[in-house]
Motif scaffolding. Structure first.
Motif, short mmCIF file in Angstrom:
data_model
loop_
_atom_site.label_atom_id
_atom_site.label_comp_id
_atom_site.label_asym_id
_atom_site.label_seq_id
_atom_site.Cartn_x
_atom_site.Cartn_y
_atom_site.Cartn_z
N LEU A 1 32.80 36.06 48.67
CA LEU A 1 31.45 35.55 48.87
C LEU A 1 31.18 34.34 48.00
O LEU A 1 30.28 33.56 48.27
CB LEU A 1 30.45 36.67 48.57
CG LEU A 1 30.58 37.91 49.46
CD1 LEU A 1 29.51 38.91 49.09
CD2 LEU A 1 30.48 37.54 50.92
N THR A 2 31.98 34.17 46.95
CA THR A 2 31.81 33.01 46.08
C THR A 2 32.75 31.89 46.47
O THR A 2 32.82 30.87 45.79
CB THR A 2 32.09 33.40 44.62
OG1 THR A 2 33.42 33.93 44.54
CG2 THR A 2 31.10 34.43 44.13
N ALA B 1 29.09 43.65 45.54
CA ALA B 1 29.92 42.87 44.64
C ALA B 1 29.93 41.40 45.07
O ALA B 1 29.81 41.09 46.26
CB ALA B 1 31.35 43.41 44.62
N PRO B 2 30.08 40.47 44.12
CA PRO B 2 29.98 39.05 44.46
C PRO B 2 31.13 38.51 45.29
O PRO B 2 31.01 37.48 45.92
CB PRO B 2 29.94 38.37 43.08
CG PRO B 2 30.61 39.33 42.17
CD PRO B 2 30.25 40.69 42.68
N PRO C 1 30.96 42.92 54.92
CA PRO C 1 30.86 42.36 53.57
C PRO C 1 30.88 43.37 52.43
O PRO C 1 31.10 43.00 51.28
CB PRO C 1 29.51 41.62 53.59
CG PRO C 1 28.70 42.39 54.58
CD PRO C 1 29.67 42.84 55.64
N VAL C 2 30.64 44.65 52.71
CA VAL C 2 30.51 45.66 51.64
C VAL C 2 31.75 46.55 51.63
O VAL C 2 32.01 47.27 52.60
CB VAL C 2 29.24 46.49 51.82
CG1 VAL C 2 29.12 47.53 50.71
CG2 VAL C 2 28.01 45.59 51.85
N GLY D 1 35.24 43.31 43.78
CA GLY D 1 34.90 43.71 45.14
C GLY D 1 34.51 45.14 45.38
O GLY D 1 34.15 45.50 46.50
N VAL D 2 34.59 46.00 44.37
CA VAL D 2 34.29 47.42 44.58
C VAL D 2 32.79 47.65 44.43
O VAL D 2 32.26 47.71 43.33
CB VAL D 2 35.08 48.31 43.61
CG1 VAL D 2 34.68 49.77 43.77
CG2 VAL D 2 36.58 48.14 43.84
N THR D 3 32.11 47.76 45.55
CA THR D 3 30.67 48.02 45.56
C THR D 3 30.38 49.52 45.51
O THR D 3 29.41 49.94 44.91
CB THR D 3 30.03 47.41 46.82
OG1 THR D 3 30.18 45.99 46.76
CG2 THR D 3 28.56 47.75 46.94
N PHE D 4 31.24 50.32 46.16
CA PHE D 4 31.03 51.77 46.18
C PHE D 4 32.36 52.48 45.97
O PHE D 4 33.44 51.90 46.17
CB PHE D 4 30.39 52.22 47.49
CG PHE D 4 31.23 51.98 48.72
CD1 PHE D 4 32.19 52.90 49.13
CD2 PHE D 4 31.07 50.83 49.47
CE1 PHE D 4 32.97 52.68 50.26
CE2 PHE D 4 31.83 50.59 50.60
CZ PHE D 4 32.79 51.52 51.00
N ALA D 5 32.28 53.75 45.56
CA ALA D 5 33.48 54.55 45.34
C ALA D 5 33.20 56.00 45.68
O ALA D 5 32.20 56.57 45.22
CB ALA D 5 33.95 54.43 43.89
#
Length: 263
Positions: free
Chosen positions: A11-12, A34-35, A56-57, A78-82
């Motif tokens: 995304l950056t 995550a960015p 994206p997520v 990149g890890v937004t959820f686990a």
């Protein structure tokens, strides 16, 4: 290690595989996307235009097989959820669960616990074991029931009738929903889903495994919320291979799902 082509995006707009590993000094808001996504894969599958890069997520699922995760580094890459393995059957607690739970929270990674169902134990007993070990945390993701065949288990390889499996699943799901106040999810694999007609269990969000094709191609019209698309992922901050997952929606839809399911 080969870089997974479909995940070479950020995304950056950082160059995939060449940007330095980011670190963060303070925890972001829990579950904030995550960015960037800086994942790789040792055995990537080309999903074509419908691959996970369209979502994206992203996140992971982890257990004792990923010891000593650097959650801050994983989050920054990149890890937004686990989804974290907590329990199995009626007497096994994953030895990494508590540390993973604490580490994910500190890093701002949205996290939830899953239970690996053991077909030789009563569902009510397994639900009590899960409840004994998993905190009732209002900010956590909903609990997950992991339903698979166990052909390589040293103690239990039975294959119960589909009706029995669905009945036992409902007992477990009802018990943990009553305790945690959140509608649980179901994780499953292709063969188990088909063999046991899991669409008949009820109106639950599904987390589906499909590492060689888009879930819509494999599971038909089954709506899905999470997709496990690789078992051979590589994420900075995580030793060894790790499962990769994505959420079925954009960032706004993710935030809406979080608000509805982890408040």
């Amino acid at each position: 290690m080969r870089i997974f082509p479909s995940l070479c995006f950020a995304l950056t707009l950082a160059a995939c595989g060449s940007a330095p590993i980011a670190t963060v000094s303070t925890s972001p808001t829990l579950g904030t996307p995550a960015p960037r996504v800086n994942f790789a894969d040792s055995a990537p599958h080309d999903f074509g235009l419908r691959g996970p890069h369209g979502h994206p997520v992203h996140g992971i699922d982890a257990s004792r097989h990923q010891p000593q995760i650097d959650w801050q580094t994983a989050r920054a890459n990149g890890v937004t959820f686990a989804w974290l393995k907590a329990t199995e059957g009626g007497d096994m607690l994953d030895p990494a669960f508590r540390e993973n739970w604490r580490g994910a929270r500190r890093a701002g990674v949205a996290h939830g616990a899953y239970h690996f169902f053991y077909h030789c134990r009563p569902a009510a007993e397994q639900a009590r074991w899960f409840i004994r070990h998993v905190p009732r945390d209002a900010g956590a993701l909903p609990p997950v029931l992991d339903l698979e065949w166990t052909p390589f288990s040293p103690t239990c390889t039975i294959r119960r009738a589909p009706g029995v499996i669905r009945s036992e699943a409902r007992i477990f799901l009802d018990a943990i929903e009553a305790h945690y106040g959140k509608r649980p999810l179901i994780y499953t694999s292709i063969d188990f889903y088909r063999d046991n007609e899991l669409w008949r269990v009820g109106a639950y969000d599904f987390w589906l495994r499909s590492v060689a094709a888009h879930p819509d191609e494999i599971y038909g019209n089954r709506p899905w919320t999470f997709w496990q698309y690789s078992a051979t992922g590589a994420v900075p901050g995580i030793p060894g291979e790790v499962d990769l997952n994505t959420f079925n929606g954009n960032e706004a839809q993710w935030q809406a799902w979080l608000a509805a399911n982890s408040g």
